[in-house]
Design an enzyme around this catalytic site. Structure first.
Site, PDB file in Angstrom:
ATOM      1  N   LEU A 117       1.500  -1.050   0.237  1.00 34.99           N
ATOM      2  CA  LEU A 117       0.266  -0.187  -0.141  1.00 34.99           C
ATOM      3  C   LEU A 117       0.636   1.425  -0.148  1.00 34.99           C
ATOM      4  O   LEU A 117       0.198   2.199  -0.930  1.00 34.99           O
ATOM      5  CB  LEU A 117      -0.970  -0.130   1.109  1.00 34.99           C
ATOM      6  CG  LEU A 117      -1.937   0.909   0.601  1.00 34.99           C
ATOM      7  CD1 LEU A 117      -2.787   0.793  -0.114  1.00 34.99           C
ATOM      8  CD2 LEU A 117      -3.054   0.715   2.753  1.00 34.99           C
TER       9      LEU A 117
ATOM     10  N   ASN B 218      -3.710  -7.242  -8.268  1.00 35.24           N
ATOM     11  CA  ASN B 218      -3.226  -6.237  -9.005  1.00 35.24           C
ATOM     12  C   ASN B 218      -1.586  -6.668 -10.021  1.00 35.24           C
ATOM     13  O   ASN B 218      -1.053  -8.076  -9.393  1.00 35.24           O
ATOM     14  CB  ASN B 218      -2.196  -5.404  -8.153  1.00 35.24           C
ATOM     15  CG  ASN B 218      -1.273  -6.185  -7.276  1.00 35.24           C
ATOM     16  OD1 ASN B 218       0.027  -5.913  -7.993  1.00 35.24           O
ATOM     17  ND2 ASN B 218      -1.535  -6.815  -6.431  1.00 35.24           N
TER      18      ASN B 218
ATOM     19  N   PHE C 274       6.305  -4.818  -8.798  1.00 36.11           N
ATOM     20  CA  PHE C 274       7.612  -4.060  -7.545  1.00 36.11           C
ATOM     21  C   PHE C 274       7.476  -2.527  -8.068  1.00 36.11           C
ATOM     22  O   PHE C 274       8.740  -2.222  -8.758  1.00 36.11           O
ATOM     23  CB  PHE C 274       8.451  -4.879  -7.495  1.00 36.11           C
ATOM     24  CG  PHE C 274       8.532  -5.912  -6.636  1.00 36.11           C
ATOM     25  CD1 PHE C 274       7.326  -5.922  -5.279  1.00 36.11           C
ATOM     26  CD2 PHE C 274       9.369  -6.917  -6.360  1.00 36.11           C
ATOM     27  CE1 PHE C 274       6.697  -7.521  -4.938  1.00 36.11           C
ATOM     28  CE2 PHE C 274       9.228  -8.284  -5.625  1.00 36.11           C
ATOM     29  CZ  PHE C 274       8.024  -8.203  -5.217  1.00 36.11           C
TER      30      PHE C 274
ATOM     31  N   SER D  22       5.527 -12.589  -4.914  1.00 31.08           N
ATOM     32  CA  SER D  22       4.549 -11.914  -5.320  1.00 31.08           C
ATOM     33  C   SER D  22       4.436 -12.688  -7.117  1.00 31.08           C
ATOM     34  O   SER D  22       6.184 -13.147  -7.297  1.00 31.08           O
ATOM     35  CB  SER D  22       5.149 -10.409  -6.159  1.00 31.08           C
ATOM     36  OG  SER D  22       4.969 -10.033  -7.296  1.00 31.08           O
TER      37      SER D  22
ATOM     38  N   ASN E 282       4.231 -11.232  -9.691  1.00 30.98           N
ATOM     39  CA  ASN E 282       4.249 -10.025 -10.763  1.00 30.98           C
ATOM     40  C   ASN E 282       5.448  -9.699 -11.296  1.00 30.98           C
ATOM     41  O   ASN E 282       5.928  -9.062 -11.894  1.00 30.98           O
ATOM     42  CB  ASN E 282       3.213  -8.562 -10.417  1.00 30.98           C
ATOM     43  CG  ASN E 282       1.709  -8.912  -9.829  1.00 30.98           C
ATOM     44  OD1 ASN E 282       1.411  -9.551 -10.524  1.00 30.98           O
ATOM     45  ND2 ASN E 282       1.351  -8.781  -8.883  1.00 30.98           N
ATOM     46  N   THR E 283       6.630 -10.794 -10.197  1.00 22.16           N
ATOM     47  CA  THR E 283       8.247 -10.567 -10.965  1.00 22.16           C
ATOM     48  C   THR E 283       8.314 -11.449 -11.380  1.00 22.16           C
ATOM     49  O   THR E 283       8.347 -12.511 -10.771  1.00 22.16           O
ATOM     50  CB  THR E 283       9.058  -9.736 -10.352  1.00 22.16           C
ATOM     51  OG1 THR E 283       8.902  -8.267  -9.766  1.00 22.16           O
ATOM     52  CG2 THR E 283      10.485  -9.686 -10.761  1.00 22.16           C
TER      53      THR E 283
ATOM     54  N   LYS F 156       8.294 -14.150   2.996  1.00 18.34           N
ATOM     55  CA  LYS F 156       7.089 -14.356   3.020  1.00 18.34           C
ATOM     56  C   LYS F 156       7.090 -15.398   1.940  1.00 18.34           C
ATOM     57  O   LYS F 156       7.628 -14.647   0.918  1.00 18.34           O
ATOM     58  CB  LYS F 156       6.620 -12.495   2.635  1.00 18.34           C
ATOM     59  CG  LYS F 156       5.217 -12.749   1.902  1.00 18.34           C
ATOM     60  CD  LYS F 156       4.383 -11.083   1.793  1.00 18.34           C
ATOM     61  CE  LYS F 156       2.875 -11.150   1.753  1.00 18.34           C
ATOM     62  NZ  LYS F 156       2.289  -9.401   1.882  1.00 18.34           N
TER      63      LYS F 156
ATOM     64  N   ASN G   5       0.794 -14.401   0.592  1.00 21.53           N
ATOM     65  CA  ASN G   5       0.845 -13.314  -0.532  1.00 21.53           C
ATOM     66  C   ASN G   5      -0.239 -12.984  -1.243  1.00 21.53           C
ATOM     67  O   ASN G   5      -1.190 -14.069  -0.510  1.00 21.53           O
ATOM     68  CB  ASN G   5       1.806 -13.634  -1.109  1.00 21.53           C
ATOM     69  CG  ASN G   5       2.592 -11.712  -2.103  1.00 21.53           C
ATOM     70  OD1 ASN G   5       1.410 -11.355  -2.582  1.00 21.53           O
ATOM     71  ND2 ASN G   5       3.973 -11.501  -1.691  1.00 21.53           N
ATOM     72  N   THR G   6      -0.549 -12.511  -2.555  1.00 16.72           N
ATOM     73  CA  THR G   6      -2.106 -12.594  -2.923  1.00 16.72           C
ATOM     74  C   THR G   6      -1.849 -14.153  -3.920  1.00 16.72           C
ATOM     75  O   THR G   6      -0.898 -14.879  -4.778  1.00 16.72           O
ATOM     76  CB  THR G   6      -2.377 -11.147  -4.047  1.00 16.72           C
ATOM     77  OG1 THR G   6      -0.292 -11.495  -4.961  1.00 16.72           O
ATOM     78  CG2 THR G   6      -1.648 -10.258  -3.148  1.00 16.72           C
TER      79      THR G   6
ATOM     80  N   GLY H 227      -8.134 -10.101  -1.202  1.00 15.39           N
ATOM     81  CA  GLY H 227      -9.380  -9.226  -0.903  1.00 15.39           C
ATOM     82  C   GLY H 227      -9.756 -11.022  -0.059  1.00 15.39           C
ATOM     83  O   GLY H 227      -8.988 -11.948   0.572  1.00 15.39           O
TER      84      GLY H 227
END
Length: 350
Positions: free
Chosen positions: A74, A121, A125, A189, A191-192, A227, A256-257, A277
C-alpha cells in the site's frame, strides 16, 4: 462487504472514488497523505483505543501496541508512515522495495472487483529503489515520530537474474536494514517473472544467508521474516518455512496474493496478477494453520490475506497468527476501519 464494515463518510465517498482509475486514486490518496505526514507527527496518546494495554504484543524483541498491521504494497515508498500510525495500526510494513529503481509493469495494472470484495494487481514492484527509501526512512527516524514497529519488505529487482538474487536482496538490506525494526524477504509476488521460482529450500537458504552477513554486523541484528505465496503446496511451504528458520529467520508472513481466480463473480477474462481480498481468505488462513501446526509455537507468524472484518482478524489469530496484516479491507472499509477491527477483537464471535 457488509455495510457495517464501511464507515459512514467512506460509504458516501467510496462510490465516487471507485469511478476513478484504481491506480490514479491510489496515487492521489498517497500524495495527500504524504503531505499530511510531512507536517503531522501522528503520535497517539496512551488513552487511544489502538493503544489498549490488553491488545499489546511483545514479539521478536519488539513491542506491538496492537496486533493489526499495514501490509506491504500500500505504501511502497514509505511516503505516509505517520498517517498509518494515526489510523491506529500497531505496526507498519513499507515496500516492496528493490535494490534498483524500476517503473513496474505497463498500465493498467490495478483493478478493483467490488462485488467480490477484492483487488487484482500486477504492479511489478514499481518503486524508487533502496537508495531513495534510505533517504526517506532516515528522515523519518530523525523526526522520532514512530511509536510502532516499522517493517521493510524487500523484493528482487526485475533486471537481476535469479542466479544473482541473493546479492540483490543483500544490497537492499545493506541500505535499509539498520533503518527497519524488522525486514521481510518477499519471494512470493506473482508479478515479477521468475520470482516465485525462488520459493525452494536452496534459494531460501541462499538469500537469507546472504542477508544475514550484513545483518549480524549490526549492533542489534534485525528480525527477518519470509513471505510465501498461498499457491504453494502445503509441503513445499513447510519446507521453505523450515529452511528460513534454519537460516535464522524469526518467522514468516502468510500469505501473499494468489493467481487463482476460480469462483469469482466478477468477469476476469484477460485479467492477470495477484488477487487479494475476501476470495483469498480461506486458502491463506488454511495455509497459516497448517504451517503453525507443522512448526509449533516458536516462530512468529503474521497472517495476511482476505481480512475484511473483525471476524476475519479473529480467525487469523485462532489459526495461529501472532499478528495480522491488512490491505484490501482498508481500501473497502475506509479510514475508521482499523479501529473497528480493534474494537471487534474484544467482542465474542457472533
Amino acid at each position: 462487504m457488509n455495510e457495517q464494515d464501511t464507515s459512514g463518510a467512506w460509504r458516501l465517498i467510496r462510490p465516487l472514488a471507485f469511478r476513478l482509475d484504481a491506480e490514479l486514486t491510489h496515487r492521489l490518496t498517497l500524495a495527500l497523505l504524504a503531505r499530511w505526514s510531512a507536517v503531522f507527527a501522528g503520535r497517539l496518546p496512551a488513552t487511544d483505543p489502538a493503544r489498549r494495554a490488553d491488545l499489546g504484543r511483545r514479539l521478536m524483541g519488539l513491542t506491538f501496541p496492537n496486533p493489526i498491521g499495514l501490509a506491504a504494497g500500500l505504501d511502497k515508498e514509505a511516503a505516509a508512515v505517520p498517517v498509518w500510525q494515526r489510523l491506529g495500526f500497531g505496526f507498519i510494513e513499507v515496500g516492496t522495495v528493490t535494490a534498483l529503481p524500476q517503473p513496474g509493469n505497463p498500465r493498467p495494472r490495478l483493478f478493483r472487483l467490488p462485488v467480490d470484495g477484492a483487488i487484482v494487481n500486477r504492479m511489478g514492484f514499481n518503486n524508487g529503489g533502496a537508495a531513495a527509501m534510505q533517504v526517506r526512512l532516515t528522515r523519518l527516524r530523525e523526526r522520532e515520530v514512530l511509536q510502532v514497529p516499522l517493517g521493510v519488505n524487500l523484493g528482487k529487482s526485475k533486471v537481476t537474474p535469479a542466479a544473482a538474487a541473493a546479492a540483490d536482496y543483500r544490497a537492499s538490506f545493506e541500505r535499509l536494514g539498520a533503518l527497519a525494526d524488522y525486514v521481510v524477504v518477499n519471494i512470493s509476488s506473482p508479478n515479477t517473472p521468475g520470482l516465485r521460482d525462488l520459493q525452494t529450500v536452496d534459494e531460501v537458504q541462499r538469500i537469507v544467508d546472504a542477508i544475514q552477513v550484513p545483518n549480524q554486523r549490526l549492533a542489534q541484528p534485525r528480525p527477518l521474516l519470509l513471505k510465501l505465496a498461498p499457491d504453494l503446496a502445503d509441503s513445499d511451504a513447510i519446507d521453505c518455512a523450515r529452511a528460513a528458520l534454519e537460516a535464522g529467520c524469526a518467522g514468516l508472513i502468510l500469505t501473499n496474493t494468489t493467481i487463482r481466480f476460480a469462483g469469482l463473480k466478477s468477469p476476469t477474462e484477460g485479467l492477470s496478477g495477484g488477487l487479494s481480498g475476501r476470495p483469498l481468505f480461506a486458502r491463506s488462513t488454511q495455509l497459516l494453520k497448517t504451517v503453525r501446526e507443522a512448526l509449533g509455537a516458536g516462530p512468529v507468524l503474521i497472517g495476511v490475506g482476505g481480512v475484511m472484518d473483525a471476524a476475519g482478524a479473529r480467525a487469523k489469530l485462532a489459526a495461529g497468527a501472532d499478528l495480522v496484516q491488512v490491505y484490501t479491507g482498508l481500501i473497502y472499509g475506509g479510514a475508521g476501519w482499523v479501529r473497528r477491527l480493534l474494537r471487534g477483537l474484544e467482542s465474542p464471535p457472533g
